[in-house]
Design a protein around this motif. Structure first.
Motif, short mmCIF file in Angstrom:
data_model
loop_
_atom_site.label_atom_id
_atom_site.label_comp_id
_atom_site.label_asym_id
_atom_site.label_seq_id
_atom_site.Cartn_x
_atom_site.Cartn_y
_atom_site.Cartn_z
N ALA A 95 0.96 -1.24 -0.01
CA ALA A 95 0.09 0.10 0.06
C ALA A 95 0.76 1.29 0.02
O ALA A 95 1.90 1.04 0.69
CB ALA A 95 -0.89 -0.08 1.16
N SER A 96 0.35 2.12 -0.90
CA SER A 96 1.31 3.47 -0.82
C SER A 96 0.26 4.75 -0.75
O SER A 96 -0.92 4.46 -1.26
CB SER A 96 2.10 3.66 -2.07
OG SER A 96 1.13 3.70 -3.18
N ALA A 97 0.63 5.75 0.07
CA ALA A 97 0.01 6.79 0.29
C ALA A 97 0.47 8.02 -0.50
O ALA A 97 1.52 8.35 -0.34
CB ALA A 97 -0.26 7.34 1.66
N ASP A 98 -0.37 8.49 -1.55
CA ASP A 98 0.11 9.68 -2.45
C ASP A 98 -0.90 10.76 -2.00
O ASP A 98 -1.80 10.80 -1.65
CB ASP A 98 -0.10 9.28 -3.83
CG ASP A 98 0.77 8.17 -4.45
OD1 ASP A 98 1.41 7.63 -3.60
OD2 ASP A 98 0.49 7.80 -5.55
N ILE A 99 -0.10 11.99 -2.24
CA ILE A 99 -0.78 13.28 -2.09
C ILE A 99 -0.75 14.14 -3.18
O ILE A 99 0.38 14.52 -3.66
CB ILE A 99 -0.16 14.08 -0.80
CG1 ILE A 99 -0.36 13.35 0.53
CG2 ILE A 99 -1.05 15.39 -0.76
CD1 ILE A 99 0.42 13.92 1.67
N ASP A 100 -1.87 14.45 -3.82
CA ASP A 100 -1.92 15.39 -4.98
C ASP A 100 -1.97 16.70 -4.49
O ASP A 100 -2.79 17.13 -4.04
CB ASP A 100 -3.03 15.11 -5.75
CG ASP A 100 -2.94 13.78 -6.69
OD1 ASP A 100 -1.86 13.39 -6.83
OD2 ASP A 100 -3.97 13.30 -7.11
N ALA A 101 -0.81 17.50 -4.44
CA ALA A 101 -0.48 18.59 -3.79
C ALA A 101 -1.47 19.75 -4.35
O ALA A 101 -1.38 19.90 -5.41
CB ALA A 101 0.83 19.14 -3.79
N VAL A 102 -2.10 20.51 -3.31
CA VAL A 102 -2.59 21.83 -4.02
C VAL A 102 -1.88 22.70 -3.44
O VAL A 102 -1.59 23.99 -4.25
CB VAL A 102 -4.17 21.92 -3.16
CG1 VAL A 102 -4.67 23.17 -3.51
CG2 VAL A 102 -5.00 20.73 -3.72
N THR A 103 -1.02 22.69 -2.43
CA THR A 103 -0.17 23.80 -1.96
C THR A 103 1.20 23.34 -1.39
O THR A 103 0.79 22.16 -0.55
CB THR A 103 -0.68 24.94 -1.15
OG1 THR A 103 -0.09 26.09 -0.80
CG2 THR A 103 -1.44 24.28 0.13
N VAL A 104 1.96 23.69 -1.40
CA VAL A 104 3.43 23.27 -0.61
C VAL A 104 4.16 24.71 -0.12
O VAL A 104 4.21 25.61 -0.89
CB VAL A 104 4.29 22.40 -1.57
CG1 VAL A 104 5.67 22.29 -1.01
CG2 VAL A 104 3.73 21.33 -2.34
N GLY A 105 4.51 24.51 1.12
CA GLY A 105 5.09 25.73 1.55
C GLY A 105 6.08 25.17 2.62
O GLY A 105 6.16 24.19 3.29
N HIS A 106 7.32 26.15 2.73
CA HIS A 106 8.25 25.89 4.09
C HIS A 106 7.66 25.99 5.41
O HIS A 106 6.74 27.05 5.59
CB HIS A 106 9.38 26.51 3.66
CG HIS A 106 10.18 26.32 2.61
ND1 HIS A 106 10.50 26.85 1.39
CD2 HIS A 106 11.07 25.11 2.43
CE1 HIS A 106 11.09 26.20 0.69
NE2 HIS A 106 11.54 25.22 1.38
N ASP A 107 7.75 25.15 6.44
CA ASP A 107 7.42 25.20 7.75
C ASP A 107 8.13 26.35 8.58
O ASP A 107 9.27 26.12 8.81
CB ASP A 107 7.40 24.02 8.46
CG ASP A 107 6.90 24.13 9.83
OD1 ASP A 107 6.32 25.14 10.38
OD2 ASP A 107 6.75 22.83 10.60
N LEU A 108 7.54 27.63 8.55
CA LEU A 108 8.31 28.74 9.08
C LEU A 108 8.40 28.52 10.61
O LEU A 108 8.95 29.56 11.24
CB LEU A 108 7.63 29.98 8.71
CG LEU A 108 7.46 30.44 7.21
CD1 LEU A 108 7.03 31.54 6.93
CD2 LEU A 108 8.91 30.21 6.76
N ALA A 109 7.68 27.56 11.31
CA ALA A 109 7.94 27.41 12.79
C ALA A 109 9.34 26.67 12.96
O ALA A 109 9.86 26.86 14.08
CB ALA A 109 7.05 26.44 13.32
N ARG A 110 10.02 26.45 12.09
CA ARG A 110 11.18 25.51 12.04
C ARG A 110 12.45 26.41 11.33
O ARG A 110 13.29 25.79 11.03
CB ARG A 110 11.13 24.28 11.62
CG ARG A 110 10.11 23.51 12.62
CD ARG A 110 10.33 21.89 12.33
NE ARG A 110 9.28 21.50 11.44
CZ ARG A 110 9.30 20.38 10.85
NH1 ARG A 110 10.51 19.31 11.12
NH2 ARG A 110 8.50 19.90 9.91
N GLY A 111 11.95 27.36 10.68
CA GLY A 111 13.05 28.03 9.85
C GLY A 111 12.65 29.20 9.22
O GLY A 111 11.29 29.68 9.25
#
Length: 158
Positions: A95-111
């Motif tokens: 089994a594999s889990a895929d995400i068809d991304a609508v939005t991608v962003g850097h996590d600004l809580a960590r950088g």
């Protein structure tokens, strides 16, 4: 309509693979998402199970992902979850889990990140259509009670 929309926070596990096809650009990468919990007995944060998702990006998002995303970076990804099962070698089911991304962003809580808007291509120029004449035409004859004045005839120079 009945899609499963997820928002996951994790770290990039593989470099993005970028491809151009007839349907447009696409990019994919693996995202590692590790649950963390507070262990009361030890009084420390502890890592739980790690889930791996294959994130798919299309069109302009794919171009931007290929340009900005690197292994190890913390990301926030939102998109449609798709779980697939397949049989390998006729016996093992995966089994594999895929995400068809609508939005991608850097996590600004960590950088930190420096955002730069992408330039949109200029639309192709189309043949100019003439403007419609919206003015009301003047009446042909003089108004009631007015004496028609004739314009002087232009002089002919020879």
């Amino acid at each position: 309509m009945n899609e499963t929309i997820v928002c996951v926070v994790g770290n990039v596990a593989t470099p993005p693979v970028y491809r151009e096809s007839a349907a447009g650009p696409s990019a994919r990468f693996r995202l590692a998402v590790t649950a963390r919990y507070w262990d009361r007995e030890k009084s420390v944060w502890t890592d739980g199970h790690t889930n791996f998702f294959t994130v798919w990006a299309n069109r302009q998002l794919a171009v931007n992902v290929a340009a900005c995303v690197e292994v190890g970076q913390p990301l926030v990804v939102q998109g449609r979850l798709k779980v697939r099962t397949e049989v390998r070698d006729g016996q093992q089911q995966r089994a594999s889990a895929d995400i068809d991304a609508v939005t991608v962003g850097h996590d600004l809580a960590r950088g930190t990140a420096a955002f730069q808007r992408t330039a949109r291509p200029e639309p192709a120029l189309t043949a100019a259509r003439p403007e419609p004449d919206w003015e009301t035409p003047r009446p042909a004859g003089p108004p009631d009670g007015a004496v028609a004045q004739q314009a002087p005839e232009p002089a002919v120079v020879t």
